[in-house]
Scaffold this motif. Structure first.
Motif, PDB file in Angstrom:
ATOM      1  N   ILE A   1       0.860  -1.047   0.003  1.00  0.00           N
ATOM      2  CA  ILE A   1       0.073   0.141  -0.064  1.00  0.00           C
ATOM      3  C   ILE A   1       0.966   1.226   0.174  1.00  0.00           C
ATOM      4  N   ALA A   2       0.732   2.206  -1.151  1.00  0.00           N
ATOM      5  CA  ALA A   2       1.767   3.322  -1.183  1.00  0.00           C
ATOM      6  C   ALA A   2       0.572   4.423  -0.951  1.00  0.00           C
ATOM      7  N   PHE A   3       1.675   5.544  -0.243  1.00  0.00           N
ATOM      8  CA  PHE A   3       0.898   6.925   0.405  1.00  0.00           C
ATOM      9  C   PHE A   3       1.370   7.804  -0.462  1.00  0.00           C
ATOM     10  N   VAL A   4       0.623   8.622  -0.889  1.00  0.00           N
ATOM     11  CA  VAL A   4       0.915   9.692  -1.718  1.00  0.00           C
ATOM     12  C   VAL A   4       0.708  11.148  -0.914  1.00  0.00           C
ATOM     13  N   ASP A   5       0.093  10.837   0.296  1.00  0.00           N
ATOM     14  CA  ASP A   5       0.079  12.100   1.194  1.00  0.00           C
ATOM     15  C   ASP A   5       0.811  11.978   2.653  1.00  0.00           C
ATOM     16  N   GLU A   6       1.665  12.989   2.698  1.00  0.00           N
ATOM     17  CA  GLU A   6       2.560  12.890   3.846  1.00  0.00           C
ATOM     18  C   GLU A   6       1.887  12.453   5.186  1.00  0.00           C
ATOM     19  N   GLN A   7       0.721  13.096   5.333  1.00  0.00           N
ATOM     20  CA  GLN A   7       0.077  13.114   6.575  1.00  0.00           C
ATOM     21  C   GLN A   7      -0.536  11.571   6.736  1.00  0.00           C
ATOM     22  N   ALA A   8      -0.831  11.059   5.776  1.00  0.00           N
ATOM     23  CA  ALA A   8      -1.312   9.499   5.672  1.00  0.00           C
ATOM     24  C   ALA A   8      -0.213   8.667   5.935  1.00  0.00           C
ATOM     25  N   LEU A   9       0.892   9.042   5.161  1.00  0.00           N
ATOM     26  CA  LEU A   9       2.029   8.057   5.599  1.00  0.00           C
ATOM     27  C   LEU A   9       2.714   8.359   7.071  1.00  0.00           C
ATOM     28  N   PHE A  10       2.665   9.477   7.273  1.00  0.00           N
ATOM     29  CA  PHE A  10       2.976   9.668   8.985  1.00  0.00           C
ATOM     30  C   PHE A  10       2.239   8.884   9.801  1.00  0.00           C
TER      31      PHE A  10
END
Length: 151
Positions: A81-90
């Motif tokens: 699952i890749a995240f393209v939003d920094e907040q979601a990744l954090f």
């Protein structure tokens, strides 16, 4: 595309489809900030918009992302699952640390749960592994698996 943190198998994770449009494979490859790899019983196509949910962490442990890759395993699939939003990744990375600590405590508690100091085990895990979840560590140790990436 940056590395994917492995989600522990003994901490349940759910993947649900989101109504967002899918991303083209090449676009996902170039904008991904990194992600989480988890086992799942169902296959997903690359680029599909999904939400990764970790029920044991409460109702707010929901992270929007995209399927970067999906590989058939002996039982089920390994899904990146890749995240393209920094907040979601954090948020997902912080949640993964909690999941890893839960996994570590479960491994060491065994049948003697009342004699185990869970706080000490958590601090032990942090001392040994927290640096693996830093941005610098993810970038330095990125896992590129060409057979799983879009062409």
């Amino acid at each position: 595309m940056r590395g994917f943190l492995p989600h522990p198998d003994d901490v349940p994770v759910e993947l649900t489809l989101r109504s967002s449009p899918s991303l083209f494979r090449q676009r996902l490859h170039t904008i991904s900030l990194g992600g989480i790899a988890c086992n799942h019983p169902r296959a997903y196509r690359r680029g599909m918009a999904v939400e990764m949910i970790i029920p044991s962490l409460g109702e707010n442990a929901r992270y929007p992302g995209y399927v970067a890759w999906c590989q058939k395993q002996a039982q089920g699939y390994r899904v990146g699952i890749a995240f393209v939003d920094e907040q979601a990744l954090f948020g997902a990375r912080m949640s993964e640390q909690v999941c890893q600590i839960q996994h570590y405590c479960q491994q060491h508690a065994g049948d003697e749960a009342e004699d185990i100091d869970l706080q000490a085990l958590a601090q032990e895990w942090i001392a040994q592994h927290a640096n693996e979840f830093s941005e610098a560590s993810l970038e330095a140790n990125r896992v590129l698996q060409p057979h799983l990436l879009p062409l």
